[in-house]
Design a protein around this motif. Structure first.
Motif, PDB file in Angstrom:
ATOM      1  N   SER A   1       0.863  -1.182   0.000  1.00  0.00           N
ATOM      2  CA  SER A   1       0.000   0.000   0.000  1.00  0.00           C
ATOM      3  C   SER A   1       0.901   1.234   0.000  1.00  0.00           C
ATOM      4  CB  SER A   1      -0.878  -0.027   1.262  1.00  0.00           C
ATOM      5  OG  SER A   1      -1.188   1.274   1.704  1.00  0.00           O
TER       6      SER A   1
ATOM      7  N   GLU B   1       0.295  -1.124  -8.922  1.00  0.00           N
ATOM      8  CA  GLU B   1      -0.574  -2.142  -8.322  1.00  0.00           C
ATOM      9  C   GLU B   1      -0.341  -2.159  -6.812  1.00  0.00           C
ATOM     10  OE1 GLU B   1      -0.929  -6.932  -8.738  1.00  0.00           O
ATOM     11  OE2 GLU B   1       0.322  -5.868 -10.181  1.00  0.00           O
ATOM     12  N   GLN B   2      -1.367  -2.383  -6.035  1.00  0.00           N
ATOM     13  CA  GLN B   2      -1.214  -2.536  -4.580  1.00  0.00           C
ATOM     14  C   GLN B   2      -1.822  -3.885  -4.162  1.00  0.00           C
ATOM     15  OE1 GLN B   2      -1.624   1.697  -2.454  1.00  0.00           O
ATOM     16  NE2 GLN B   2      -3.524   1.089  -3.439  1.00  0.00           N
TER      17      GLN B   2
ATOM     18  N   GLY C   1      -4.321  -2.556  -0.846  1.00  0.00           N
ATOM     19  CA  GLY C   1      -4.783  -1.175  -0.914  1.00  0.00           C
ATOM     20  C   GLY C   1      -5.762  -0.898   0.222  1.00  0.00           C
TER      21      GLY C   1
ATOM     22  N   TRP D   1      -9.136  -1.404  -0.752  1.00  0.00           N
ATOM     23  CA  TRP D   1      -9.274  -0.622  -1.998  1.00  0.00           C
ATOM     24  C   TRP D   1      -8.720  -1.485  -3.123  1.00  0.00           C
ATOM     25  CZ3 TRP D   1     -11.904   3.625  -3.272  1.00  0.00           C
ATOM     26  CH2 TRP D   1     -11.626   4.250  -4.488  1.00  0.00           C
TER      27      TRP D   1
ATOM     28  N   SER E   1      -6.944  -2.646  -6.097  1.00  0.00           N
ATOM     29  CA  SER E   1      -5.832  -1.895  -6.711  1.00  0.00           C
ATOM     30  C   SER E   1      -5.051  -2.764  -7.678  1.00  0.00           C
ATOM     31  CB  SER E   1      -4.877  -1.403  -5.623  1.00  0.00           C
ATOM     32  OG  SER E   1      -5.529  -0.802  -4.553  1.00  0.00           O
TER      33      SER E   1
ATOM     34  N   TYR F   1      -2.862   5.062  -8.101  1.00  0.00           N
ATOM     35  CA  TYR F   1      -2.740   4.815  -6.663  1.00  0.00           C
ATOM     36  C   TYR F   1      -1.584   5.685  -6.192  1.00  0.00           C
ATOM     37  CZ  TYR F   1      -4.989   0.700  -8.652  1.00  0.00           C
ATOM     38  OH  TYR F   1      -5.803  -0.123  -9.394  1.00  0.00           O
TER      39      TYR F   1
ATOM     40  N   GLY G   1      -6.943   7.256  -4.542  1.00  0.00           N
ATOM     41  CA  GLY G   1      -7.150   6.210  -5.545  1.00  0.00           C
ATOM     42  C   GLY G   1      -8.136   6.736  -6.570  1.00  0.00           C
TER      43      GLY G   1
END
Ligand code: BTN
Length: 248
Positions: free
Chosen positions: A15, A37-38, A41, A49, A51, A58, A133
Motif C-alpha cells: 500500500s 498495483e497494490q 490497498g 481498496w 488496486s 494509486y 485512488g
C-alpha cells in the motif's frame, strides 16, 4: 511533472499509504509515492481498496507543513484533496460531485477515494499522508463485487486519459491551493467544496462514531462538518463518518 515533488514509483507494493507512513521520518515534504498495483490497498474504515489495474492511479503524498500541527486543519486535508481531484476531473470534461466528506463521484458513481492518515510518535507530529485512488480507465466494480456504485474517468468522458498526466494536473492544483489551505483551513475551500457537494437539502443516512443518523442536510459548517436536521427537528454537526449510499 511538477518539480516541487520528490516522486517514488513502485511497480507493485502492499500500500502506498503504508509505505509513506513507515518512511515518513526520512522522506521529505511533498514526497509522492505511486504504484501500478497494490496488494493491500487501504480504504477508509479498514476497507480494502481494489488496486489491481495498472490503468488506475494509486498515489500517496507526504505532507509536512511548517506550521505547528495544532494550528493545522489536519482533519480537513482529505476534503482539500476531494476538491483537488474534482478540479482535475473538470479538466477532462467530467462533472464532479463530492459525497461528504471526501468521495469524488461522476454521474453519482464513485470515481475516486481519499484516505488521510496522520503520523504521530507519541505526541510528536511527523506529518500527514494523503492517499488517493482514482479509477482512471478501469472500473473495478465492473469485474468484482464492490458494494457501491463505481465508475472510471474514461468510461464517463469517453476521452483518453493518461494516469501520469492526471497526477501532474492534480499536483499542480494541490500546490496552488496549499498555502491558503494551511492558513485558513476549510474556509479556504468552503465555497468550491459546496459547489461540488451533491447533497444539499437531501435526506441522507450516515454512520458516525458507530451510530446511525438520518436527516436532511442543511449545509456545511465553517470547519467542514456536515450540518444535519434530524426528524425531531434537532440540528446536528457531524464531524466524522460518511454519507451512505442509498440502497433503494
Ligand atoms: C476510500 O474511499 O475508502 C479511500 C481509498 C483510498 C485508496 C488510496 S490508493 C493509494 C493509497 N494507498 C492506499 O492503500 N490507499 C490509498
Amino acid at each position: 511533472m511538477n518539480r516541487d515533488f520528490n516522486i517514488l514509483h513502485f511497480n507493485a507494493i502492499d500500500s502506498t499509504n503504508a509505505y509513506a507512513l513507515e518512511n515518513i521520518k526520512t522522506l521529505p515534504h511533498n514526497t509522492v509515492i505511486t504504484a501500478d498495483e497494490q496488494f493491500k490497498g487501504r480504504g477508509r474504515f479498514e476497507r480494502h481498496w481494489v488496486s489491481d489495474s495498472i490503468e488506475n492511479l494509486y498515489v500517496s503524498i507526504i505532507i509536512k507543513p511548517e506550521i505547528p500541527y495544532r494550528q493545522l486543519p489536519i482533519v480537513n486535508f482529505p476534503q482539500l484533496f476531494s476538491v483537488v481531484v474534482a478540479e482535475a476531473f473538470l479538466l477532462y470534461g467530467a462533472v464532479p460531485q463530492i459525497k461528504w466528506p471526501n468521495d469524488v463521484l461522476i454521474n453519482k458513481k464513485k470515481c475516486a477515494g481519499i484516505l488521510g492518515e496522520a503520523a504521530f510518535d507519541g505526541n510528536v507530529f511527523n506529518g500527514i499522508v494523503i492517499g488517493v485512488g482514482v479509477n482512471i480507465a478501469d472500473n473495478p466494480a465492473g469485474r468484482l463485487v464492490i458494494k457501491q456504485p463505481a465508475t472510471s474517468l474514461v468510461s464517463e468522458t469517453g476521452r483518453h486519459v493518461e494516469k501520469n498526466d492526471f497526477l501532474a494536473n492534480m499536483l499542480d492544483i494541490y500546490v496552488n491551493r496549499y498555502s491558503a489551505f494551511c492558513k485558513y483551513g476549510f474556509a479556504a475551500i468552503h465555497d468550491v467544496y459546496k459547489k461540488y457537494f451533491a447533497y444539499i437539502g437531501k435526506e441522507v443516512s450516515l454512520v458516525s462514531g458507530g451510530q446511525n443518523i438520518s436527516g436532511r442536510t442543511l449545509g456545511l459548517s465553517d470547519c467542514g462538518d456536515l450540518v444535519l436536521q434530524t426528524a425531531s427537528g434537532e440540528t446536528k454537526n457531524i464531524t466524522m463518518g460518511e454519507i451512505l449510499w442509498k440502497t433503494s
